[in-house]
Scaffold this motif. Structure first.
Motif, short mmCIF file in Angstrom:
data_model
loop_
_atom_site.label_atom_id
_atom_site.label_comp_id
_atom_site.label_asym_id
_atom_site.label_seq_id
_atom_site.Cartn_x
_atom_site.Cartn_y
_atom_site.Cartn_z
N ASP A 1 -69.08 6.43 -2.13
CA ASP A 1 -69.23 5.52 -3.27
C ASP A 1 -69.03 6.25 -4.59
N ALA A 2 -69.67 7.41 -4.72
CA ALA A 2 -69.54 8.16 -5.97
C ALA A 2 -68.09 8.56 -6.22
N LEU A 3 -67.39 8.95 -5.15
CA LEU A 3 -66.00 9.36 -5.29
C LEU A 3 -65.14 8.18 -5.72
N THR A 4 -65.42 7.01 -5.20
CA THR A 4 -64.64 5.83 -5.56
C THR A 4 -64.79 5.51 -7.04
N TYR A 5 -66.01 5.64 -7.56
CA TYR A 5 -66.21 5.39 -8.99
C TYR A 5 -65.36 6.36 -9.83
N VAL A 6 -65.33 7.62 -9.39
CA VAL A 6 -64.52 8.60 -10.11
C VAL A 6 -63.05 8.25 -10.01
N GLN A 7 -62.63 7.87 -8.81
CA GLN A 7 -61.22 7.51 -8.63
C GLN A 7 -60.88 6.27 -9.45
N ARG A 8 -61.83 5.35 -9.57
CA ARG A 8 -61.59 4.18 -10.42
C ARG A 8 -61.47 4.59 -11.88
N ASP A 9 -62.32 5.55 -12.29
CA ASP A 9 -62.22 6.06 -13.67
C ASP A 9 -60.88 6.75 -13.89
N LEU A 10 -60.47 7.53 -12.88
CA LEU A 10 -59.16 8.19 -12.99
C LEU A 10 -58.05 7.15 -13.07
N GLY A 11 -58.21 6.07 -12.30
CA GLY A 11 -57.24 4.99 -12.37
C GLY A 11 -57.19 4.37 -13.75
N ALA A 12 -58.36 4.20 -14.36
CA ALA A 12 -58.41 3.64 -15.71
C ALA A 12 -57.72 4.55 -16.72
N GLN A 13 -57.69 5.85 -16.42
CA GLN A 13 -57.00 6.80 -17.28
C GLN A 13 -55.51 6.91 -16.95
N GLY A 14 -55.09 6.09 -16.01
CA GLY A 14 -53.67 6.10 -15.68
C GLY A 14 -53.34 6.74 -14.36
N ASN A 15 -54.33 7.31 -13.69
CA ASN A 15 -54.07 7.94 -12.39
C ASN A 15 -54.18 6.87 -11.31
N ILE A 16 -53.10 6.11 -11.20
CA ILE A 16 -53.12 5.00 -10.26
C ILE A 16 -53.21 5.47 -8.84
N GLU A 17 -52.74 6.70 -8.56
CA GLU A 17 -52.80 7.24 -7.20
C GLU A 17 -54.25 7.37 -6.73
N ALA A 18 -55.12 7.78 -7.65
CA ALA A 18 -56.54 7.91 -7.29
C ALA A 18 -57.12 6.55 -6.95
N LEU A 19 -56.74 5.52 -7.73
CA LEU A 19 -57.24 4.19 -7.48
C LEU A 19 -56.71 3.64 -6.15
N VAL A 20 -55.43 3.89 -5.88
CA VAL A 20 -54.84 3.44 -4.62
C VAL A 20 -55.54 4.12 -3.45
N ALA A 21 -55.82 5.43 -3.60
CA ALA A 21 -56.50 6.16 -2.52
C ALA A 21 -57.86 5.56 -2.24
N ALA A 22 -58.60 5.23 -3.30
CA ALA A 22 -59.92 4.63 -3.10
C ALA A 22 -59.82 3.26 -2.46
N ALA A 23 -58.82 2.48 -2.87
CA ALA A 23 -58.64 1.15 -2.30
C ALA A 23 -58.25 1.24 -0.83
N GLU A 24 -57.34 2.15 -0.54
CA GLU A 24 -56.91 2.30 0.85
C GLU A 24 -58.03 2.83 1.74
N ASP A 25 -59.02 3.53 1.14
CA ASP A 25 -60.18 3.98 1.90
C ASP A 25 -61.13 2.82 2.19
#
Length: 881
Positions: A576-600
């Motif tokens: 859960d904590a990692l997903t929040y970070v990946q969502r934050d990274l996604g908000a900063q433009g790192n869509i790959e992090a957001l996709v990884a969290a979603a695919e998880d």
């Protein structure tokens, strides 16, 4: 074996001998009393034992008697005990003291006959009732029995007098050492005399007696009973070692073992593994199986695993039970290479069959904990139960732990506490720790925090770092009546220094987020240290810290690194904590992090990714992908995804599906969906009008903190939309939305107050202040409304220039009615009231494309025309969101 010789002499009295001896060795101390030294430290000899110390003529022993005694000694040396007894028994029958003495030694040592210290004591007593050359030796041996309480009740007073009598006989044995031992700390009925004890030790040490050298080394070492003197302690220890080396060179195995002990971790010469192992090997080569096993164990401890295993196997094959046990344990826990569970169990089974309870515990724990590839919970518990029947402390503690906390076993806290109580009474600190925790939490026993803390304190004092941690944690609990943050900090630090990484993590978290939070930098240092040592929760806390910028500069990449490590380590909260970070990274433009969290499969990440595709943020707009990810999140129970889907379908005109999704989001507690659905029912937009349901939903949403719902309620009560106008309610909800940061609500309230239209009474000053505040915050609706008010000059003093400024600022942000007002002013100033407004708006766009200051000046000039001002003022300006 002491050798006795023939001789007849009259013995001086004990009183005179003691005085003479004392004067001879008390380094210049004058003797001023006829009392012997014994009279200075102990009570008098009881009357029934007076004969042991009486003077008189030596016993009459002729040469033939001595011949028989000497022959008996030879036979004893040869191990021919029965023949020796045959020589001695006639002399015993005739009350010959040396015969009593020799026979007593046989009973004392169990040579040829069953060991019987009580009979030995009786015979030693008979040997000293009449003076003879054996009186000193027999006195010394009898004193030992009284000091040890072997065969007789311990009696320090009798031992004291017997030792003085032995010392006066000048035996060159250990009388001085034993007497010094007694005087060093005193005994029951014997007064301590450390100075005299030191002199006795020094006298024996001067004669090279290794026991005295050892005693003096220990006495001068830290914690000893003489003045601490490390140099002198080391000198005595080295002299002690030299004497032992001479004895070891002559083949004395006991000396070899003592030398090994000198070089142990708590030995007088310090921890020297190579020396310790050398002497253990020497003893092993001399045939001592204990030494062979000890050498093997020590070699494993210093990293010589293969050689240690070979030595243990050698001792085990020769039937050494402890070696079998050590060997089995070592094969389960190799420092390098793979465990050998089959061989380990074989040797542990051999040891168990030979009666080793320790081996039962080692194998039982391995089977219970899955150690070394072994895994059989029922069999392991059976072995532990068998060991518990022998009151093995660790077995009892382990069973207590299993019945208290192990998820594989139905919890039986009362049984667990019984095991723990038994183990605690046997002094096992781990059991004491667990029992303390049970009392602290009320598991298996009535909750008793005071008892729990006392037990944990006892365990902590015995070095149980887990107890220090639990107690420290309890003291840091702000709900604990015994809240002591400084004590909690101290205990957690002690536990951390003892190697407890969990304590290190707890202390770090307390510095960062808990009651010690005034020192976040130290918290980060401790957490980093614990994380580097593999503590997964420390990694999670560090990840959170880097995500939130708590104690460190915010760094999402570093947060991502630590949380990824925690996830790999299997910590349950890492995902859960990692997903929040990946969502934050996604908000900063790192869509790959957001996709990884979603695919998880994280619902929040799937919802964020769906919204990203819906709005084209970070990815190309893709309606199909948006619906796919939002629907997956909705199916996973994500309320926000259902709300987004509801809004999406409502905007498309598919009210039925939209309402269904919004209802689902409301059922999951989504305040925004409740607000949207309430507004839809209130206005009848895309749904059948239901003002009662609308107000109900909006009120619930607003009360749960939904800002827009509060604004809509304010509008409803202000304008009477579906409810009766209510100034109090209107102002309440407007202000709630405004206080939550909604500039549009502040602008709406300001406009309502400045105009006095609707439910709220006019308050120009307050309304003007609210509009100014919202306008300065950049809200275009507030700017447009304020500009119109300055142009009209009805509620506030007219100020065309300021009006132009605010209208221009609002129009430049795209505010539609502000743009129209400026366009109407332009047409009116040109006498073109009936002209095409579209042409006027195109002109306005050209103005905005020019430099800002020039545009403002143009508008100011234009709005000096009264007709233009009137035209601009007539356009109704809305406080748009």
């Amino acid at each position: 074996m002491e050798r006795l010789t023939n001789g007849t002499r009259r013995l001086p009295s004990l009183r005179l001998t003691a005085a003479i001896t004392l004067s001879a060795w008390l380094a210049g101390c004058a003797v001023t009393s006829d009392e012997p030294p014994s009279g200075e430290h102990a009570r008098a000899v009881p009357e029934q034992y007076a004969a042991w110390f009486a003077g008189g003529l030596e016993a009459d022993i002729d040469s033939s008697d001595w011949s028989r005694i000497n022959r008996a000694q030879e036979l004893i040396d040869e191990g021919r005990y029965n023949e020796a007894i045959d020589y001695l028994q006639p002399l015993v029958n005739r009350d010959v003291p040396p015969a009593y003495y020799e026979m007593a030694k046989l009973y004392d040592q169990g040579l040829g006959i069953e060991e019987n210290p009580a009979e030995a004591a009786r015979l030693y007593g008979l040997a000293i009732e009449r003076p003879s050359s054996v009186r000193g030796h027999a006195s010394l041996n009898l004193a030992r029995l009284y000091l040890e309480g072997r065969g007789v009740e311990r009696n320090d007073v009798l031992a004291y007098h017997l030792l003085w009598q032995a010392k006066e006989a000048d035996l060159e044995r250990t009388a001085e050492v034993l007497l010094a031992d007694l005087l060093a700390e005193g005994g029951e009925g014997v007064e301590a005399d450390p100075d005299l004890a030191r002199q006795l030790y020094e006298q024996a040490a001067a004669q090279g007696q290794q026991q005295a050298l050892q005693a003096l080394a220990e006495a001068h070492a830290p914690g000893g009973w003489l003045e601490e003197d490390p140099a002198q302690a080391m000198d005595y220890a080295q002299r002690h070692a030299e004497v032992l080396q001479q004895q070891a060179s002559a083949g004395d195995v006991n000396a070899m073992l003592q030398l090994a002990s000198l070089y142990s971790a708590d030995g007088l010469l310090g921890d020297q593994p190579s020396q310790r192992i050398h002497w253990l090997q020497q003893a092993a080569q001399a045939g001592d199986l204990d030494a062979l096993a000890g050498a093997g164990r020590d070699m494993i401890e210093v990293g010589e695993y293969r050689q240690g295993i070979e030595l243990l196997a050698d001792a085990a094959r020769q039937g050494h039970v402890d070696a079998m046990t050590y060997l089995g344990q070592a094969l389960l826990e190799p420092e390098s290479g793979q465990p050998q569970p089959v061989q380990a169990e074989r040797w542990l089974r051999e040891a168990i069959n030979a009666g080793s309870v320790d081996a039962q515990v080692i194998l039982g724990r391995a089977l219970v904990e899955g150690q070394g590839g072994l895994n059989d919970l029922p069999r392991g518990m059976g072995l532990l139960e068998q060991a518990a029947e022998h009151d093995h402390p660790l077995a009892l503690a382990q069973l207590g732990s299993l019945y208290l906390d192990d998820e594989r076993i139905a919890g039986q806290p009362y049984i667990a506490v019984d095991y723990l109580e038994r183990s605690h009474e046997l002094g096992h600190p781990w059991a004491t720790q667990q029992l303390g925790a049970a009392y602290l939490e009320g598991r298996g026993v009535p909750q008793d925090p005071a008892r729990g803390e006392e037990l944990l304190r006892q365990a902590a004092e015995h070095g149980q770092s887990g107890a220090m941690r639990l107690l420290g944690e309890a003291y840091l609990d702000e709900e604990n009546p015994n809240f002591q943050p400084s004590r909690g900090e101290e205990l957690l630090r002690q536990a951390a220094q003892a190697g407890d990484t969990t304590a290190m993590t707890q202390l770090g978290e307390a510095y960062l987020e808990g009651p010690l939070r005034e020192d976040p930098t130290q918290g980060i240092q401790l957490l980093t240290q614990a994380a580097q040592q593999g503590d997964a929760y420390a990694m999670v806390v560090l990840g959170r810290a880097y995500r939130n910028g708590n104690g460190v500069e915010r760094d999402l990449n570093e947060a991502n690194r630590w949380l990824t490590l925690a996830q790999q380590a299997g910590h349950e909260s890492a995902d859960d904590a990692l997903t929040y970070v990946q969502r934050d990274l996604g908000a900063q433009g790192n869509i790959e992090a957001l996709v990884a969290a979603a695919e998880d499969g994280h619902p929040g990440a799937m919802a964020d990714l769906g919204r990203a595709f819906l709005d084209g943020e970070g990815v190309q707009r893709d309606q199909q992908q948006a619906e796919y990810w939002l629907d997956r999140a909705h199916q996973a129970g994500h309320a926000g995804a259902a709300a987004s889907l509801g809004r999406m379908y409502m905007d498309r005109g598919d009210s039925e599906r939209g309402i269904d999704y919004l209802e689902a989001a409301v059922a999951r507690g989504h305040a925004g969906a409740r607000s949207d659905l309430g507004e839809a029912y209130l206005t009848g937009d895309h749904v059948e009008l239901d003002t009662e349901r609308g107000i109900e939903l909006l009120t619930a949403a607003a009360e749960s903190g939904a800002t827009h719902a509060a604004f809509v309620l304010g509008e409803a009560y202000q304008h009477g939309n579906g409810v009766e106008q209510d100034a109090e309610q209107a102002e309440r909800w407007y202000r709630q939305a405004s206080d939550a940061g909604a500039d549009y609500a502040r602008a709406a309230l300001g406009l309502a107050l400045i105009r006095g239209e609707g439910a709220i009474d006019q308050d120009v000053e307050q309304g003007h202040e609210l509009l100014l505040d919202a306008a300065e915050q950049g809200h275009p609706g507030a700017q447009a409304s304020l500009g119109r008010e300055y142009l009209r000059g009805e509620n506030i003093e007219a100020d065309p220039e300021r009006g132009a400024d605010y209208l221009y600022q609002a129009a430049s942000q795209g505010h539609s009615s502000a743009r129209l007002a400026l366009a109407e002013a332009y047409l009116s100033s040109r006498g073109l009231e009936q002209a095409n407004q579209q042409q006027a708006l195109l002109w306005l766009d050209d103005v905005f494309e020019s430099e800002g200051q020039l545009a403002i000046e143009t508008l100011r000039q234009l709005l000096t025309d009264e007709e233009a001002i009137a035209a601009a003022s007539e356009v109704e300006v809305e406080a748009e969101e």
